[in-house]
Design a protein around this motif. Sequence first.
Motif, mmCIF file in Angstrom:
data_model
loop_
_atom_site.group_PDB
_atom_site.id
_atom_site.type_symbol
_atom_site.label_atom_id
_atom_site.label_comp_id
_atom_site.label_asym_id
_atom_site.label_seq_id
_atom_site.Cartn_x
_atom_site.Cartn_y
_atom_site.Cartn_z
ATOM 1 N N HIS B 96 0.834 -1.201 0.000
ATOM 2 C CA HIS B 96 0.000 0.000 0.000
ATOM 3 C C HIS B 96 0.870 1.253 0.000
ATOM 4 C CE1 HIS B 96 -3.907 -1.827 0.435
ATOM 5 N NE2 HIS B 96 -3.413 -2.651 1.322
ATOM 6 N N ALA B 97 0.409 2.258 -0.747
ATOM 7 C CA ALA B 97 1.049 3.576 -0.758
ATOM 8 C C ALA B 97 -0.086 4.586 -0.675
ATOM 9 C CB ALA B 97 1.889 3.762 -2.020
ATOM 10 N N GLY B 98 -0.465 4.953 0.531
ATOM 11 C CA GLY B 98 -1.650 5.787 0.703
ATOM 12 C C GLY B 98 -2.885 5.002 0.284
ATOM 13 N N ASN B 99 -3.644 5.561 -0.623
ATOM 14 C CA ASN B 99 -4.831 4.873 -1.118
ATOM 15 C C ASN B 99 -4.528 4.019 -2.342
ATOM 16 O OD1 ASN B 99 -6.559 6.019 0.796
ATOM 17 N ND2 ASN B 99 -6.738 7.887 -0.415
ATOM 18 N N ASN B 100 -3.269 3.912 -2.689
ATOM 19 C CA ASN B 100 -2.897 3.192 -3.896
ATOM 20 C C ASN B 100 -1.857 2.127 -3.546
ATOM 21 O OD1 ASN B 100 -2.463 2.677 -6.740
ATOM 22 N ND2 ASN B 100 -3.225 4.750 -7.066
ATOM 23 N N ARG B 101 -1.219 1.587 -4.523
ATOM 24 C CA ARG B 101 -0.210 0.566 -4.286
ATOM 25 C C ARG B 101 1.034 0.866 -5.120
ATOM 26 N NH1 ARG B 101 -2.760 -3.823 -1.631
ATOM 27 N NH2 ARG B 101 -0.841 -5.022 -1.740
ATOM 28 N N LYS B 102 2.171 0.409 -4.610
ATOM 29 C CA LYS B 102 3.406 0.487 -5.378
ATOM 30 C C LYS B 102 4.180 -0.811 -5.161
ATOM 31 C CE LYS B 102 6.183 2.736 -1.790
ATOM 32 N NZ LYS B 102 7.058 3.901 -1.473
ATOM 33 N N LEU B 103 5.231 -1.001 -5.936
ATOM 34 C CA LEU B 103 6.032 -2.217 -5.837
ATOM 35 C C LEU B 103 7.328 -1.952 -5.071
ATOM 36 C CD1 LEU B 103 5.654 -3.701 -9.456
ATOM 37 C CD2 LEU B 103 4.482 -4.414 -7.364
ATOM 38 N N ILE B 104 7.662 -2.882 -4.205
ATOM 39 C CA ILE B 104 8.970 -2.902 -3.548
ATOM 40 C C ILE B 104 9.811 -3.938 -4.282
ATOM 41 C CG2 ILE B 104 10.231 -3.280 -1.414
ATOM 42 C CD1 ILE B 104 8.378 -0.857 -1.329
ATOM 43 N N TRP B 105 11.026 -3.554 -4.662
ATOM 44 C CA TRP B 105 11.835 -4.392 -5.549
ATOM 45 C C TRP B 105 13.024 -5.014 -4.837
ATOM 46 C CZ3 TRP B 105 10.360 -5.058 -10.614
ATOM 47 C CH2 TRP B 105 9.374 -4.188 -11.081
ATOM 48 N N GLY B 106 13.344 -6.246 -5.250
ATOM 49 C CA GLY B 106 14.645 -6.800 -4.909
ATOM 50 C C GLY B 106 15.708 -6.182 -5.795
ATOM 51 N N LEU B 107 16.977 -6.472 -5.487
ATOM 52 C CA LEU B 107 18.082 -5.871 -6.236
ATOM 53 C C LEU B 107 18.379 -6.577 -7.551
ATOM 54 C CD1 LEU B 107 20.627 -4.929 -3.437
ATOM 55 C CD2 LEU B 107 18.898 -3.514 -4.535
ATOM 56 N N GLY B 108 17.738 -7.700 -7.779
ATOM 57 C CA GLY B 108 17.925 -8.400 -9.041
ATOM 58 C C GLY B 108 18.920 -9.538 -8.955
ATOM 59 N N THR B 109 18.706 -10.525 -9.826
ATOM 60 C CA THR B 109 19.627 -11.656 -9.973
ATOM 61 C C THR B 109 19.989 -11.766 -11.444
ATOM 62 O OG1 THR B 109 18.704 -12.900 -8.118
ATOM 63 C CG2 THR B 109 19.934 -14.148 -9.770
ATOM 64 N N SER B 110 21.272 -11.752 -11.712
ATOM 65 C CA SER B 110 21.737 -11.864 -13.088
ATOM 66 C C SER B 110 21.945 -13.342 -13.421
ATOM 67 C CB SER B 110 23.045 -11.098 -13.266
ATOM 68 O OG SER B 110 23.516 -11.228 -14.589
ATOM 69 N N LEU B 111 21.128 -13.859 -14.335
ATOM 70 C CA LEU B 111 21.226 -15.255 -14.761
ATOM 71 C C LEU B 111 22.053 -15.317 -16.046
ATOM 72 C CD1 LEU B 111 20.383 -18.258 -14.568
ATOM 73 C CD2 LEU B 111 18.367 -17.661 -15.921
ATOM 74 N N ALA B 112 23.140 -16.061 -15.996
ATOM 75 C CA ALA B 112 23.999 -16.230 -17.168
ATOM 76 C C ALA B 112 23.970 -17.698 -17.568
ATOM 77 C CB ALA B 112 25.419 -15.785 -16.854
ATOM 78 N N VAL B 113 23.410 -17.988 -18.729
ATOM 79 C CA VAL B 113 23.328 -19.357 -19.215
ATOM 80 C C VAL B 113 24.448 -19.573 -20.224
ATOM 81 C CG1 VAL B 113 21.901 -21.090 -20.333
ATOM 82 C CG2 VAL B 113 20.841 -19.338 -18.884
#
Lengths: 114, 115
Positions: B96-113
């Motif tokens: 929740h962000a006030g009356n709305n919503r936002k996303l909380i993000w992880g820092l990311g994972t770099s996948l190298a195949v």
Amino acid sequence: DVKVTQSSRYLVKRTGEKVFLECVQDMDHENMFWYRQDPGLGLRLIYFSYDVKMKEKGDIPEGYSVSREKKERFSLILESASTNQTSMYLCASSLYSGRRYEQYFGPGTRLTVT
Amino acid sequence: AQSVTQLDSQVPVFEEAPVELRCNYSSSVSVYLFWYVQYPNQGLQLLLKYLSGSTLVESINGFEAEFNKSQTSFHLRKPSVHISDTAEYFCAVSVHAGNNRKLIWGLGTSLAVNP
């Protein structure tokens, strides 16, 4: 399909210049977001807007401002660009109503400030 | 404050091997969870999401993620990866962000195949 477009893919500006980054979405989304993305720091929210002429500060608003005069357009403004604002800038949009909380992203603008 | 932790910043793997990208979140309320993928020089694309119902969700390109409430995890898996899966993967939680919503993000994972 939702389409989010950003005015430039690559941009080079000089220190002290005023910079405008434009974002347009075509799906009538209420919410729009500006992020910057830097290696090792993930996505950081700069500003977001949940309605025309409304704006909310994100986690790192310093040095930035925004404008939302029309529902489909959300502009990010760097009043006086500095080298530490060199980054990838991502715009996103999402619906407010219902349960469609996912965000849709533009291709990004890679800004270099020299 | 709510947070998302992606436990691996980089995951190297050989083609056709299985892979798991780990994501843990902190939240005491109902959550909505997402995985996004970012291919080189592109924006982020939604890969899959959990809103409610079945705890196992699947994407169209063979990825799946399982929501585990007791462990507050949402790990992403694929039984056999391709070179084309090389990308940055982000986990996110809707808050929740006030009356709305936002996303909380992880820092990311770099996948190298690798071949």
